[in-house]
Design a protein around this motif. Structure first.
Motif, PDB file in Angstrom:
ATOM      1  N   VAL A  67       0.854  -1.187   0.000  1.00 45.43           N
ATOM      2  CA  VAL A  67       0.000   0.000   0.000  1.00 45.43           C
ATOM      3  C   VAL A  67       0.891   1.238   0.000  1.00 45.43           C
ATOM      4  O   VAL A  67       1.791   1.357   0.832  1.00 45.43           O
ATOM      5  CB  VAL A  67      -0.944   0.010   1.214  1.00 45.43           C
ATOM      6  N   VAL A  68       0.643   2.129  -0.952  1.00 45.87           N
ATOM      7  CA  VAL A  68       1.431   3.351  -1.077  1.00 45.87           C
ATOM      8  C   VAL A  68       0.478   4.539  -1.118  1.00 45.87           C
ATOM      9  O   VAL A  68      -0.492   4.539  -1.882  1.00 45.87           O
ATOM     10  CB  VAL A  68       2.300   3.345  -2.352  1.00 45.87           C
ATOM     11  N   ALA A  69       0.767   5.531  -0.280  1.00 40.00           N
ATOM     12  CA  ALA A  69       0.063   6.818  -0.331  1.00 40.00           C
ATOM     13  C   ALA A  69       1.034   7.810  -0.942  1.00 40.00           C
ATOM     14  O   ALA A  69       2.232   7.797  -0.641  1.00 40.00           O
ATOM     15  CB  ALA A  69      -0.341   7.266   1.070  1.00 40.00           C
ATOM     16  N   TYR A  70       0.518   8.660  -1.798  1.00 39.42           N
ATOM     17  CA  TYR A  70       1.359   9.626  -2.494  1.00 39.42           C
ATOM     18  C   TYR A  70       1.120  11.017  -1.933  1.00 39.42           C
ATOM     19  O   TYR A  70       0.139  11.255  -1.216  1.00 39.42           O
ATOM     20  CB  TYR A  70       1.071   9.563  -3.996  1.00 39.42           C
ATOM     21  N   VAL A  71       2.009  11.938  -2.262  1.00 33.61           N
ATOM     22  CA  VAL A  71       1.902  13.313  -1.776  1.00 33.61           C
ATOM     23  C   VAL A  71       0.516  13.852  -2.125  1.00 33.61           C
ATOM     24  O   VAL A  71       0.067  13.723  -3.268  1.00 33.61           O
ATOM     25  CB  VAL A  71       3.014  14.191  -2.393  1.00 33.61           C
ATOM     26  N   PRO A  72      -0.188  14.438  -1.153  1.00 35.59           N
ATOM     27  CA  PRO A  72      -1.521  14.985  -1.421  1.00 35.59           C
ATOM     28  C   PRO A  72      -1.485  16.023  -2.535  1.00 35.59           C
ATOM     29  O   PRO A  72      -0.479  16.690  -2.759  1.00 35.59           O
ATOM     30  CB  PRO A  72      -1.908  15.638  -0.090  1.00 35.59           C
ATOM     31  N   ARG A  73      -2.628  16.157  -3.209  1.00 31.26           N
ATOM     32  CA  ARG A  73      -2.741  17.119  -4.306  1.00 31.26           C
ATOM     33  C   ARG A  73      -4.146  17.691  -4.352  1.00 31.26           C
ATOM     34  O   ARG A  73      -5.075  17.116  -3.785  1.00 31.26           O
ATOM     35  CB  ARG A  73      -2.389  16.461  -5.628  1.00 31.26           C
ATOM     36  N   LEU A  74      -4.268  18.808  -5.034  1.00 31.68           N
ATOM     37  CA  LEU A  74      -5.580  19.399  -5.248  1.00 31.68           C
ATOM     38  C   LEU A  74      -6.224  18.748  -6.463  1.00 31.68           C
ATOM     39  O   LEU A  74      -5.590  18.567  -7.505  1.00 31.68           O
ATOM     40  CB  LEU A  74      -5.458  20.905  -5.473  1.00 31.68           C
ATOM     41  N   ASP A  75      -7.495  18.371  -6.323  1.00 29.91           N
ATOM     42  CA  ASP A  75      -8.247  17.759  -7.406  1.00 29.91           C
ATOM     43  C   ASP A  75      -9.665  18.317  -7.351  1.00 29.91           C
ATOM     44  O   ASP A  75     -10.436  17.977  -6.443  1.00 29.91           O
ATOM     45  CB  ASP A  75      -8.260  16.245  -7.250  1.00 29.91           C
ATOM     46  N   ARG A  76      -9.988  19.217  -8.280  1.00 28.74           N
ATOM     47  CA  ARG A  76     -11.314  19.851  -8.328  1.00 28.74           C
ATOM     48  C   ARG A  76     -11.676  20.490  -6.984  1.00 28.74           C
ATOM     49  O   ARG A  76     -12.716  20.220  -6.418  1.00 28.74           O
ATOM     50  CB  ARG A  76     -12.367  18.844  -8.739  1.00 28.74           C
ATOM     51  N   ARG A  77     -10.757  21.277  -6.472  1.00 31.54           N
ATOM     52  CA  ARG A  77     -10.932  22.031  -5.229  1.00 31.54           C
ATOM     53  C   ARG A  77     -11.014  21.153  -3.977  1.00 31.54           C
ATOM     54  O   ARG A  77     -11.441  21.590  -2.923  1.00 31.54           O
ATOM     55  CB  ARG A  77     -12.136  22.954  -5.301  1.00 31.54           C
ATOM     56  N   ARG A  78     -10.654  19.915  -4.096  1.00 32.42           N
ATOM     57  CA  ARG A  78     -10.593  18.993  -2.962  1.00 32.42           C
ATOM     58  C   ARG A  78      -9.141  18.583  -2.777  1.00 32.42           C
ATOM     59  O   ARG A  78      -8.385  18.495  -3.737  1.00 32.42           O
ATOM     60  CB  ARG A  78     -11.444  17.734  -3.213  1.00 32.42           C
ATOM     61  N   VAL A  79      -8.762  18.304  -1.533  1.00 33.61           N
ATOM     62  CA  VAL A  79      -7.422  17.796  -1.266  1.00 33.61           C
ATOM     63  C   VAL A  79      -7.533  16.280  -1.159  1.00 33.61           C
ATOM     64  O   VAL A  79      -8.309  15.753  -0.348  1.00 33.61           O
ATOM     65  CB  VAL A  79      -6.838  18.382   0.039  1.00 33.61           C
ATOM     66  N   VAL A  80      -6.791  15.583  -2.008  1.00 39.85           N
ATOM     67  CA  VAL A  80      -6.865  14.123  -2.037  1.00 39.85           C
ATOM     68  C   VAL A  80      -5.479  13.517  -1.875  1.00 39.85           C
ATOM     69  O   VAL A  80      -4.465  14.127  -2.219  1.00 39.85           O
ATOM     70  CB  VAL A  80      -7.511  13.608  -3.345  1.00 39.85           C
ATOM     71  N   VAL A  81      -5.471  12.297  -1.339  1.00 38.25           N
ATOM     72  CA  VAL A  81      -4.254  11.497  -1.238  1.00 38.25           C
ATOM     73  C   VAL A  81      -4.425  10.330  -2.201  1.00 38.25           C
ATOM     74  O   VAL A  81      -5.261   9.449  -1.968  1.00 38.25           O
ATOM     75  CB  VAL A  81      -4.035  10.962   0.191  1.00 38.25           C
ATOM     76  N   PRO A  82      -3.681  10.300  -3.312  1.00 35.61           N
ATOM     77  CA  PRO A  82      -3.739   9.139  -4.202  1.00 35.61           C
ATOM     78  C   PRO A  82      -3.174   7.910  -3.476  1.00 35.61           C
ATOM     79  O   PRO A  82      -2.214   8.023  -2.704  1.00 35.61           O
ATOM     80  CB  PRO A  82      -2.845   9.533  -5.380  1.00 35.61           C
ATOM     81  N   LEU A  83      -3.773   6.765  -3.728  1.00 35.95           N
ATOM     82  CA  LEU A  83      -3.358   5.502  -3.093  1.00 35.95           C
ATOM     83  C   LEU A  83      -3.282   4.398  -4.132  1.00 35.95           C
ATOM     84  O   LEU A  83      -4.070   4.389  -5.088  1.00 35.95           O
ATOM     85  CB  LEU A  83      -4.388   5.051  -2.054  1.00 35.95           C
ATOM     86  N   ILE A 142       1.567  12.100   6.104  1.00 32.30           N
ATOM     87  CA  ILE A 142       0.610  11.021   5.874  1.00 32.30           C
ATOM     88  C   ILE A 142       1.065   9.764   6.615  1.00 32.30           C
ATOM     89  O   ILE A 142       2.229   9.376   6.525  1.00 32.30           O
ATOM     90  CB  ILE A 142       0.491  10.697   4.370  1.00 32.30           C
ATOM     91  N   THR A 143       0.138   9.132   7.335  1.00 31.47           N
ATOM     92  CA  THR A 143       0.404   7.826   7.942  1.00 31.47           C
ATOM     93  C   THR A 143      -0.703   6.868   7.506  1.00 31.47           C
ATOM     94  O   THR A 143      -1.834   7.283   7.216  1.00 31.47           O
ATOM     95  CB  THR A 143       0.483   7.901   9.476  1.00 31.47           C
ATOM     96  N   LEU A 144      -0.362   5.587   7.455  1.00 33.76           N
ATOM     97  CA  LEU A 144      -1.292   4.561   6.996  1.00 33.76           C
ATOM     98  C   LEU A 144      -1.420   3.443   8.015  1.00 33.76           C
ATOM     99  O   LEU A 144      -0.433   3.059   8.655  1.00 33.76           O
ATOM    100  CB  LEU A 144      -0.794   3.946   5.681  1.00 33.76           C
ATOM    101  N   LYS A 145      -2.622   2.900   8.122  1.00 28.24           N
ATOM    102  CA  LYS A 145      -2.859   1.673   8.873  1.00 28.24           C
ATOM    103  C   LYS A 145      -3.612   0.753   7.920  1.00 28.24           C
ATOM    104  O   LYS A 145      -4.637   1.150   7.351  1.00 28.24           O
ATOM    105  CB  LYS A 145      -3.687   1.945  10.124  1.00 28.24           C
ATOM    106  N   VAL A 146      -3.103  -0.454   7.723  1.00 32.62           N
ATOM    107  CA  VAL A 146      -3.654  -1.352   6.707  1.00 32.62           C
ATOM    108  C   VAL A 146      -4.066  -2.684   7.322  1.00 32.62           C
ATOM    109  O   VAL A 146      -3.329  -3.259   8.118  1.00 32.62           O
ATOM    110  CB  VAL A 146      -2.620  -1.619   5.590  1.00 32.62           C
ATOM    111  N   THR A 147      -5.234  -3.153   6.908  1.00 31.42           N
ATOM    112  CA  THR A 147      -5.666  -4.514   7.211  1.00 31.42           C
ATOM    113  C   THR A 147      -5.875  -5.213   5.878  1.00 31.42           C
ATOM    114  O   THR A 147      -6.611  -4.711   5.020  1.00 31.42           O
ATOM    115  CB  THR A 147      -6.986  -4.527   8.013  1.00 31.42           C
ATOM    116  N   LYS A 148      -5.199  -6.347   5.703  1.00 27.06           N
ATOM    117  CA  LYS A 148      -5.362  -7.136   4.487  1.00 27.06           C
ATOM    118  C   LYS A 148      -6.092  -8.407   4.867  1.00 27.06           C
ATOM    119  O   LYS A 148      -5.701  -9.109   5.791  1.00 27.06           O
ATOM    120  CB  LYS A 148      -3.999  -7.465   3.876  1.00 27.06           C
ATOM    121  N   ASP A 149      -7.158  -8.686   4.144  1.00 26.87           N
ATOM    122  CA  ASP A 149      -7.998  -9.841   4.402  1.00 26.87           C
ATOM    123  C   ASP A 149      -7.920 -10.751   3.180  1.00 26.87           C
ATOM    124  O   ASP A 149      -8.284 -10.332   2.084  1.00 26.87           O
ATOM    125  CB  ASP A 149      -9.433  -9.360   4.641  1.00 26.87           C
ATOM    126  N   ASN A 150      -7.438 -11.975   3.374  1.00 25.14           N
ATOM    127  CA  ASN A 150      -7.270 -12.881   2.238  1.00 25.14           C
ATOM    128  C   ASN A 150      -8.554 -13.566   1.802  1.00 25.14           C
ATOM    129  O   ASN A 150      -8.541 -14.380   0.896  1.00 25.14           O
ATOM    130  CB  ASN A 150      -6.198 -13.923   2.527  1.00 25.14           C
TER     131      ASN A 150
END
Length: 111
Positions: free
Chosen positions: A19-35, A96-104
């Motif tokens: 899981v990778v989070a990328y530098v936040p960016r503006l997208d249509r006046r919203r701040v988003v974190v691509p993942l 940015i920090t991430l917490k991930v749960t992967k369910d097989n």
């Protein structure tokens, strides 16, 4: 692969790089974190990713949960987390920090 999406530089990684989070960016006046979530396992998997964006002195942290269900082995699931919050702030100064749960189990039924 994650490079195919041109999300820019990584801001955080989790779950052994799946899981990778990328530098936040503006997208249509919203701040988003691509993942991206890249399933390196041999079976389908579901991911629950909690993204926390710490804006430092500009306001309280923003926490968002995103899910990717039934991700096939060897594939990458692109998405984004909307971390917009009141007030002015620079997305590039956000930690940015991430917490991930992967369910097989592909339908998300933990066992």
């Amino acid at each position: 692969m994650a490079d195919d999406y041109d999300f820019g530089p990584p801001a955080a990684t989790a779950h052994n790089g799946e899981v990778v989070a990328y530098v936040p960016r503006l997208d249509r006046r919203r701040v988003v974190v691509p993942l991206t979530m890249h399933n390196t396992g041999e079976k389908r998997a579901s991911y629950t990713v909690t993204v926390t964006a710490d804006r430092g002195e500009r306001g309280a942290p923003v926490t968002v949960t995103k899910k990717a269900l039934n991700v096939s082995s060897g594939t990458t699931w692109p998405t984004q987390a909307d971390i917009s919050a009141p007030g002015f702030w620079n997305p590039k100064d956000t930690k940015i920090t991430l917490k991930v749960t992967k369910d097989n189990y592909p339908l998300g039924h933990s066992r």
